[in-house]
Design an enzyme around this catalytic site. Structure first.
Site, PDB file in Angstrom:
ATOM      1  CB  SER A 563      -0.950  -0.034   1.196  1.00 16.42           C
ATOM      2  OG  SER A 563      -1.918   0.975   1.096  1.00 16.42           O
ATOM      3  CG  HIS A 678      -5.639  -2.314   0.436  1.00 14.53           C
ATOM      4  ND1 HIS A 678      -4.949  -1.922  -0.695  1.00 14.53           N
ATOM      5  CD2 HIS A 678      -5.016  -1.691   1.476  1.00 14.53           C
ATOM      6  CE1 HIS A 678      -3.976  -1.091  -0.353  1.00 14.53           C
ATOM      7  NE2 HIS A 678      -4.000  -0.944   0.956  1.00 14.53           N
TER       8      HIS A 678
END
Length: 706
Positions: A563, A678
């Site tokens: 991320s 994610h």
């Protein structure tokens, strides 16, 4: 905050400019942005489900997996990881709610998981005789859906009615459905929201607050709800009256409720930016009144009729000043404030939980963990310390909102987790369970060092490895970092990393660089926006210090991040390829000139800056990995991994970066999971596969070349 799904935005430093030049500059930057778009030959890879894009993904997956999964170590490592992730010896942790303990459990037989409960007294007595409330595997098969369980929001004080969140493939956008625990079934014609990045908060059995995607004008540019509605049972959400409306430029507007004591508190938090918020309280007549909080503050709960506030900026209020990082209580009627805790320079409150009559706070003291307990007394708040082991990581697993007792973990890189129960009227933990040792730690050590960054700041980092490996370095080393959003990266126990990497004579490093929360809001804010280069300099300083100590060397040093950490490793690759021989880039941001146009990216301009503002764009141009790849650079072979179903960080970042590497003739490995959100994995089997791919890659790059 209890019974809410709220984005509690913390502090950020906003760019300030005079109005007229700002408008002109912004327009100029917008033109530059549109020109950059027209010059980007790989925009087609941003079509998440586009046929051409998925063909490219399939080809890259096939090429890369043939290499990584074709390695003879892959299958054994995957099996090792899966055995740990699915082990029946794992601690069966719980969420304490009223008289029950709740648990979500996944194993080899229940890949999607079981949601279950038992009486809290039985759980604390050592029972593991769970009552299954909902079988997600059976539900997915029955409904023909790829359901991934994403949590529950249950109505206090009996917690018998819940909103269950289910996503398709692990994305942030999810379906929300009302569930009756006693009946073990979804409520016919109950509260239900279709797939969206929505939010709910119970007021009573027949009323809730909700933010929902209802089409044009109802969502912000960041992809979250712009309005909150007062939703009554039997009413269509579209017909529910809007009680608050934010701006499209906001991150989002979210409801909150707190069933503290005999009173139901309810309101709205308007996240103006990721770090600046406005809090509103609903009065007895249903009107919303803005609380006089500074913009960089988070309301974390209600106890004893007091609002508990975590400050991310200095606050001058009613003749007193409360410093950044402090924890305070505020009377909701008089707005009088009392200080509970003010940290020193090397301390930070890293997690705060409020229950009826008590507040617990996880304290980082030079990155060593403690749990503080605060209770209101006749002469003010009383601070006490829970008697947990020292020199490790502590984390509160659950606080019983109505009873005040808690579950808390203690661990370190070489000490498996131990779960403790602390009664509401006690400071002495009772051991409930301990995780087994999932790897052989004999002869291993963890050491804390400091590197000196470019501005002289001391950057702590932790090194874990066999002592013999450290003595005979330089050794194959993975350096992990994040550096953003005030997220603290702590030295925790990882059975998978220990088994797959440390046992195979690898060194694992955690870098506590700025941008994180290890030393509070100021540690984070030091690297915001145009100051962000200091975060990368901190990371490089740790790498150089590892070499100076003989622990590793560029030929043996790899880095890993996901991320925002994927941005960190992407920047590291283009700025300092000389330091590394392996780059792990997970679910990353890499095109920093378009990140704010992709999925939730607009919500992060408070962290990174706005490419459409001329004063902020040059720095983003300077660091953006996608735009700064060079044809003639000598890059290490990176491993890029992402997920098609990631609706937070767009998979186009990873795809375009790979495509440009391919165009320039630079070798790379790429894996895109077709589900998983994610986290890049939707179940434990997918997680085990990703871990095996990751560590096979590092072994090939850092050890095989020895």
């Amino acid at each position: 905050m209890k019974n809410s799904q709220v984005l509690l935005a913390s502090a950020a430093v906003l760019f300030a400019a005079t109005i007229t030049p700002g408008l002109l500059s912004s327009a100029s930057a917008q033109e530059e942005s549109e020109t950059a778009m027209s010059d980007d030959p790989y925009l087609w890879l941003e079509e998440i489900e586009g046929e051409k894009a998925l063909d490219w993904v399939e080809a890259q997956n096939a090429r890369s997996l043939a290499i990584l999964e074709g390695d003879e170590r892959f299958e054994p490592m995957k099996a090792e990881a899966l055995a740990i992730l699915n082990s029946d010896e794992r601690i069966q942790t719980a969420a304490l709610r009223g008289d029950h303990a709740y648990n979500f459990w996944q194993d080899d037989a229940n890949k999607r998981g079981l949601w279950r409960r038992m009486p809290a007294a039985d759980y604390l007595a050592g029972s593991r005789d769970w009552d299954v409330i909902l079988d997600i595997d059976a539900l997915a098969e029955e409904e023909g859906e790829n359901w991934v369980y994403s949590g529950t929001d249950c109505l206090a004080p009996d917690y018998e009615r819940c909103i269950i969140t289910l996503s398709r493939g692990g994305s942030d956008a999810a379906v929300r459905r009302e569930f009756d625990i006693a009946a073990k079934s979804f409520v016919e014609d109950g509260f239900m929201l279709e797939e969206a990045k929505a939010s709910t908060a119970w007021i009573d059995r027949d009323t809730m607050l909700s933010g929902m995607d209802l089409g044009e004008g109802t969502m912000t540019e960041s992809g979250y709800a712009r309005t909150v509605r007062l939703w009554k049972r039997g009413e269509a959400i579209a017909d529910a009256p809007v009680i608050f409306e934010g701006e499209t430029s906001d991150v989002g507007v979210f409801p909150w409720t707190d069933h503290a004591g005999d009173k139901i508190w309810a309101g709205i938090v308007r996240a103006v930016t990721f770090y600046e918020s406005e809090y509103y309280l609903m009065d007895d007549d249903g009107a919303l009144v803005q609380l006089p909080l500074p913009p960089k503050a988070s309301m974390v709960g209600v106890t004893g009729g007091q609002f508990i506030i975590s400050l991310k900026q200095d606050w001058d209020h009613q003749g007193a000043t409360y410093p950044t990082g402090a924890l305070v209580a505020m009377d909701p009627e008089t707005y009088e404030v009392t200080s509970l805790f003010e940290p020193t320079e090397r301390q930070a409150l890293d997690g705060i939980s409020a229950a009826d009559g008590v507040v617990y706070a996880e304290l980082l003291d030079n990155i060593k963990g403690k749990v503080l307990k605060f209770t209101p007394g006749t002469d003010g708040w009383v601070q006490e310390t829970i008697a947990l082991p020292q020199t490790g990581v502590v984390s509160v697993a659950s606080v019983n909102e109505s009873k005040g007792d808690l579950l808390v973990y203690f661990e370190s890189p070489l000490t498996p987790e131990t779960l403790y129960h602390v009664a509401a009227d006690s400071l002495d933990p009772e051991t409930l369970a301990s995780s087994p040792a999932f790897f052989n730690a004999e002869g291993m050590v963890t050491r804390q060092y400091e590197a000196t960054s470019t501005d002289g700041a001391k950057i702590p980092y932790f090194v874990t490895a066999k002592e013999s490996v450290l003595e005979n370095g330089p050794a194959p080393t993975v350096q992990y970092g994040y550096g953003g959003f005030q997220v603290s990266i702590l030295p925790t126990y990882s059975g998978v990393t220990g088994k797959l990497w440390l046992e195979r004579d690898g060194v694992y490093v955690i870098a506590n660089i700025r941008g994180g929360g290890e030393f509070g809001p100021k540690w984070h804010q030091a690297g915001l926006k145009g100051n962000r280069q200091i975060i990368y300099d901190d990371f490089f300083a740790v790498s150089e210090d590892l070499a100076a100590r003989g622990i590793s060397a560029p030929d043996h040093l790899g880095i890993l991040g996901g991320s925002n950490g994927g941005l960190l490793t992407g920047v590291s690759m283009v700025q300092r390829p000389d330091l590394y021989n392996a780059i792990g880039i997970g679910v990353p941001l890499l095109d920093m000139l378009r990140y704010d146009k992709l999925l939730a990216g607009a919500s992060w301009v408070g962290e990174y800056g706005d490419p459409d503002i001329a004063e902020e764009r040059p720095f983003l141009e300077q660091i953006s990995p996608y735009q700064n790849l060079a044809t003639d650079a000598d890059y290490p072979v990176p491993f890029i991994f992402t997920s098609t179903k990631d609706d937070r960080v767009h998979p186009g970042h990873a795809r375009k970066f790979g495509a440009r590497l391919e165009e320039y003739g630079h070798p790379f490995l790429y894996f895109e999971n077709t589900e998983g959100g994610h986290s890049a994995s939707a179940n434990r089997e997918q997680s085990a596969r990703r871990y095996a791919l990751q560590y096979v890659y590092f072994l090939r790059q850092l050890k095989d070349a020895e």
